[in-house]
Design a protein around this motif. Structure first.
Motif, short mmCIF file in Angstrom:
data_model
loop_
_atom_site.label_atom_id
_atom_site.label_comp_id
_atom_site.label_asym_id
_atom_site.label_seq_id
_atom_site.Cartn_x
_atom_site.Cartn_y
_atom_site.Cartn_z
N TYR A 69 8.17 -7.28 12.28
CA TYR A 69 7.44 -6.00 12.19
C TYR A 69 6.65 -5.77 10.96
O TYR A 69 6.83 -6.43 9.86
CB TYR A 69 8.78 -4.98 11.92
CG TYR A 69 7.93 -3.42 11.72
CD1 TYR A 69 7.59 -2.70 12.90
CD2 TYR A 69 7.98 -2.94 10.34
CE1 TYR A 69 6.93 -1.22 12.63
CE2 TYR A 69 7.32 -1.66 10.28
CZ TYR A 69 6.97 -0.99 11.25
OH TYR A 69 6.46 0.36 11.18
N TRP A 70 5.49 -5.24 11.15
CA TRP A 70 4.23 -4.91 10.30
C TRP A 70 3.59 -3.84 10.41
O TRP A 70 3.59 -3.25 11.70
CB TRP A 70 3.38 -6.20 9.89
CG TRP A 70 2.39 -6.60 10.98
CD1 TRP A 70 1.13 -6.30 10.95
CD2 TRP A 70 2.54 -7.24 12.29
NE1 TRP A 70 0.41 -6.49 12.24
CE2 TRP A 70 1.47 -7.34 12.76
CE3 TRP A 70 3.63 -7.96 12.56
CZ2 TRP A 70 1.26 -7.84 14.15
CZ3 TRP A 70 3.27 -8.78 13.79
CH2 TRP A 70 2.08 -8.64 14.44
N GLU A 71 2.98 -3.03 9.55
CA GLU A 71 2.03 -2.18 9.83
C GLU A 71 1.02 -2.26 9.21
O GLU A 71 0.60 -3.39 8.20
CB GLU A 71 2.55 -0.84 8.93
CG GLU A 71 3.89 -0.26 9.36
CD GLU A 71 4.58 0.83 8.75
OE1 GLU A 71 5.62 1.25 9.07
OE2 GLU A 71 3.90 1.22 7.65
N VAL A 72 -0.13 -1.63 9.76
CA VAL A 72 -1.41 -1.60 9.20
C VAL A 72 -2.01 -0.31 9.01
O VAL A 72 -2.09 0.66 9.86
CB VAL A 72 -2.65 -2.19 10.21
CG1 VAL A 72 -4.22 -2.28 9.70
CG2 VAL A 72 -2.14 -3.85 10.33
N LEU A 73 -2.43 -0.05 7.61
CA LEU A 73 -2.85 1.17 7.24
C LEU A 73 -4.38 1.17 7.49
O LEU A 73 -5.32 0.65 6.73
CB LEU A 73 -2.63 1.71 5.80
CG LEU A 73 -3.18 3.01 5.08
CD1 LEU A 73 -2.74 4.19 5.96
CD2 LEU A 73 -2.79 3.26 3.73
N CYS A 74 -5.12 2.16 8.35
CA CYS A 74 -6.38 1.99 8.59
C CYS A 74 -7.45 2.64 7.44
O CYS A 74 -6.86 3.75 6.74
CB CYS A 74 -6.59 2.75 9.90
SG CYS A 74 -6.17 2.22 11.39
N ALA A 75 -8.24 1.86 7.05
CA ALA A 75 -8.98 2.22 5.91
C ALA A 75 -9.59 3.84 5.90
O ALA A 75 -9.94 4.11 6.94
CB ALA A 75 -10.15 1.33 5.59
N PRO A 76 -9.30 4.63 4.90
CA PRO A 76 -9.53 5.98 4.75
C PRO A 76 -11.04 6.11 5.04
O PRO A 76 -11.56 7.34 5.27
CB PRO A 76 -9.01 6.46 3.39
CG PRO A 76 -9.02 4.95 2.44
CD PRO A 76 -8.70 4.12 3.57
N GLY A 77 -12.04 5.19 4.59
CA GLY A 77 -13.41 5.44 4.71
C GLY A 77 -13.96 4.93 6.06
O GLY A 77 -15.20 5.05 6.25
N GLY A 78 -13.07 4.71 6.95
CA GLY A 78 -13.84 4.33 8.44
C GLY A 78 -13.90 5.60 9.17
O GLY A 78 -13.70 6.78 8.73
N THR A 138 -7.18 6.40 8.17
CA THR A 138 -5.82 6.90 7.56
C THR A 138 -4.56 6.78 8.63
O THR A 138 -3.37 7.13 8.07
CB THR A 138 -5.90 8.16 7.20
OG1 THR A 138 -5.88 9.17 8.14
CG2 THR A 138 -7.05 8.43 6.15
N ASP A 139 -4.72 6.37 9.94
CA ASP A 139 -3.62 6.07 10.77
C ASP A 139 -2.80 4.84 10.46
O ASP A 139 -3.54 3.83 9.81
CB ASP A 139 -4.20 5.97 12.25
CG ASP A 139 -4.48 7.36 13.00
OD1 ASP A 139 -3.93 8.39 12.54
OD2 ASP A 139 -5.50 7.40 13.71
N VAL A 140 -1.65 4.86 10.87
CA VAL A 140 -0.61 3.79 10.59
C VAL A 140 -0.48 3.06 11.73
O VAL A 140 0.26 3.76 12.66
CB VAL A 140 0.65 4.25 9.60
CG1 VAL A 140 1.66 2.98 9.66
CG2 VAL A 140 0.26 4.86 8.21
#
Length: 284
Positions: A69-78, A138-140
């Motif tokens: 299992y892993w997560e990706v925090l989407c870049a806030p500046g995107g 900012t989505d996870v």
């Protein structure tokens, strides 16, 4: 076989993270990306729009590693809807990180910000699913990969599209010798942070899976309530234990406090600061 039943814990709790954080591969970083956060974050800073390059992890998930299992925090500046793909690439796809091909062919699976899923076992891209949750800044994103079957489950912000415990996978690709999570940002400011340890996660690791960065630890015992040994031959050192039963096994026992110790035909030496009861049969 050695076994320990642990109860009540010790003065110092075991670590939350067993293993180490995974990094993105600095040797496979296309020029358009900036890496930060200990090489766990990749953001498109100079690749421009429709940038079809991406950054894989340095380490691989092997077919024998079990579900990860892993997560990706989407870049806030995107953007609010990422044009790029997040997911995992196959061993064959990994070497095309800087060719200009999106990470969705040769047995790879890519989840796109517009709510589509793409995957192909050949060199030709193919959209497999649509209508999935969209994602952006900012989505996870949540991923579970079963590397033995090349099956991937996806979720966004705590909601799984398919149940990774009992449900069918979101998509299954062809088997591969190894798989690599990756980060892609096709528009300026897009990208994300790879999360691989429980202390980094926003959501719990699903039952039956391990964190991406998990590594099998050495056994460390803080306090033992019961310990049973049969036919062993190594020393044992503990701060405190309540019961010890040895059948033809250990040659030496060292302890600060013993409540009960039974040794049948075993130990040649016993040292304790305090012993409530000690019985030895068939002294050597």
């Amino acid at each position: 076989m050695r076994g320990a039943i642990l109860a009540q814990g010790g003065d110092v709790a075991p670590p939350v993270d067993i293993g180490s954080a995974w990094q993105l591969d600095t040797t496979r970083r296309p020029a358009g990306y900036t890496l930060s956060d200990g090489n766990q974050t990749a953001v498109n800073t100079s690749g421009g729009s429709d940038y079809r390059r991406w950054v894989p992890t340095a380490k691989a998930i092997l077919p024998t590693d079990g579900r990860r299992y892993w997560e990706v925090l989407c870049a806030p500046g995107g953007t609010s809807s990422f044009d790029g793909y997040m997911g995992m690439v196959s061993d064959a796809q990994r070497e095309e990180f800087n060719v200009g091909n999106n990470p969705i062919t040769l047995g790879s699976i890519g989840y796109r910000g517009n709510g589509t899923l793409w995957s192909s076992n050949t060199g030709s891209a193919s959209q497999r699913l649509s209508g999935l949750p969209t994602f952006g800044a900012t989505d996870v994103l949540m991923f579970v990969l079963d590397p033995g079957t090349a099956s991937l489950w996806i979720g966004v912000n705590g909601v799984w599209r398919d149940d990774p415990v009992s449900g069918a996978p979101t998509w299954t690709a062809a088997p591969s010798a190894a798989f690599y999570p990756h980060i892609q940002g096709r528009d300026p400011g897009d990208g994300g942070t790879l999360r691989s340890l429980p202390s980094q996660f926003s959501y719990p690791v699903p039952p039956g899976a391990q964190a991406l960065g998990f590594e099998d630890p050495d056994l460390r015992i803080y306090q033992v309530q019961a310990f049973i040994e049969i036919g062993w031959d190594r020393d044992l050192s503990l701060a405190e234990f309540e019961a010890w039963l040895d059948l033809g096994g250990g040659t030496r026992l060292t302890s600060g406090n013993v409540s009960l110790f039974l040794d049948h035909g075993g130990g040649t030496a016993f040292s304790a600061a305090h012993a409530s009861l000690y019985i030895e049969v068939e002294l050597p």
